[in-house]
Enzyme design. Structure first.
Site, short mmCIF file in Angstrom:
data_model
loop_
_atom_site.label_atom_id
_atom_site.label_comp_id
_atom_site.label_asym_id
_atom_site.label_seq_id
_atom_site.Cartn_x
_atom_site.Cartn_y
_atom_site.Cartn_z
N ASP A 23 54.32 -76.63 30.53
CA ASP A 23 53.22 -76.47 31.47
C ASP A 23 53.55 -75.50 32.61
OD1 ASP A 23 55.09 -78.25 32.51
OD2 ASP A 23 53.77 -79.98 32.36
N ASN A 78 52.57 -92.26 36.36
CA ASN A 78 51.30 -92.76 35.83
C ASN A 78 51.24 -92.66 34.30
OD1 ASN A 78 50.89 -90.07 35.32
ND2 ASN A 78 49.16 -89.80 36.70
N HIS A 110 51.89 -89.91 32.47
CA HIS A 110 51.55 -88.61 31.87
C HIS A 110 52.75 -87.98 31.15
CE1 HIS A 110 52.59 -86.45 35.90
NE2 HIS A 110 53.51 -86.12 35.02
N GLU A 156 47.21 -86.06 31.88
CA GLU A 156 47.01 -87.18 32.77
C GLU A 156 46.33 -88.34 32.04
OE1 GLU A 156 48.47 -87.21 35.46
OE2 GLU A 156 48.04 -85.56 36.82
C1 F6R Z 1 57.13 -81.12 33.59
C2 F6R Z 1 56.17 -82.07 33.01
C3 F6R Z 1 55.92 -83.40 33.62
C4 F6R Z 1 57.18 -84.09 34.12
C5 F6R Z 1 56.83 -85.42 34.76
C6 F6R Z 1 58.04 -86.10 35.34
O1 F6R Z 1 57.19 -79.95 32.84
O2 F6R Z 1 55.56 -81.75 32.05
O3 F6R Z 1 55.30 -84.23 32.67
O4 F6R Z 1 58.06 -84.27 33.07
O5 F6R Z 1 55.90 -85.23 35.78
O6 F6R Z 1 58.50 -85.36 36.41
P1 F6R Z 1 59.91 -85.65 37.09
O7 F6R Z 1 60.93 -85.34 36.07
O8 F6R Z 1 59.97 -84.70 38.26
O9 F6R Z 1 59.90 -87.07 37.49
#
Ligand code: F6R
Length: 243
Positions: free
Chosen positions: A67, A135, A137, A142
């Site tokens: 992403d 959450n 995701h 989401e």
């Molecule tokens: C990042 C991504 C997100 C993160 C998720 C967890 O490329 O796709 O899904 O993996 O938000 O983020 P952290 O690792 O910062 O807790």
């Protein structure tokens, strides 16, 4: 799902390193799906160390990131393009032409999504790295994103913007939209490794593994994939033990 519970975040990174080392060794032209955020940072450090020790080479590796924020210049330290250079690409022998990140600055975002999806579909990811949001995701899919989604423009939930605000000066600076691989793109990967550390992830991990397969917890779809390894620290795994 295979679940590995580790004593520390460092051990999580070491276990994940072994998976990536094995993948790149067996198939030097591996196509890796990569993630940003705090979860993969220690793994990327290990990958750099492994490269320095000459255990692995990224010379022929191809990467696709999950992403990117919309509207953020790639020179911005919080853009995912900048992140990947800073934490991995600048320190290993990867060919930048083999690295792919959705272009959040594209004039036509829908066209960018279609082209990214096409490039992914033509190659096929061998090993996808994931984190998980508090959450539930995965990527930026989401809660209540359809399980049928492919690469798409996402409006970020307030909870995700709040989680990510630690990387910005203020919540107002956190972008409102992102481009993300969809659930279907992620499920097409041959292997998936998801890393999670800390208490903040415990509810999401519990819902993903023990809850129903439901769009309210995007990570729960991983129950349907036949090669998923979760590498967790004890805090992230803490609610799995409670009955
Ligand atoms: C990042 C991504 C997100 C993160 C998720 C967890 O490329 O796709 O899904 O993996 O938000 O983020 P952290 O690792 O910062 O807790």
């Amino acid at each position: 799902m295979k679940i590995i519970v580790c004593e520390s975040a460092h051990e999580v990174a070491l276990k994940a390193y072994e998976v990536f080392k094995n993948q790149i060794t067996v198939k030097p032209q591996s196509i890796l799906g990569l993630a940003t955020g705090s979860s993969p940072i220690l793994l990327y450090k290990e990958l750099i160390q492994g490269y320095i020790r000459k255990e692995i080479s990224f010379k022929d590796v191809i990467t696709f990131n999950l992403d990117e924020y919309v509207g953020m210049d790639i020179s911005h330290p919080q853009s995912y393009a900048y992140f990947m250079k800073h934490y991995l690409f600048n320190h290993v022998d990867i060919n930048v032409d083999n690295t792919h990140i959705p272009n959040g600055l594209a004039e036509n975002l829908d066209l960018e999504c279609a082209q990214y999806h096409q490039a992914l579909s033509e190659r096929g990811v061998d090993l996808q790295l994931l984190g998980i949001g508090s959450n539930g995701h995965i990527g930026f899919n989401e809660p209540h994103t359809t399980f049928e989604s492919s690469v798409h423009v996402v409006k970020l939930k307030d909870s995700t913007r709040n989680d990510n605000a630690i990387f910005f000066q203020s919540i107002e600076e956190v972008p409102t939209h992102a481009l993300s691989m969809g659930i279907q793109d992620i499920l097409k990967s041959k292997k998936i490794v998801l890393l999670a550390c800390g208490k903040k992830k415990a509810e999401a991990i519990k819902a993903m593994i023990l809850g129903p397969i439901d769009e309210s917890c995007p990570g729960s779809i991983l129950q349907t994939h036949n090669d998923v390894t979760l590498i967790l620290d004890e805090e992230a795994a803490s609610l799995l033990k409670q009955k």
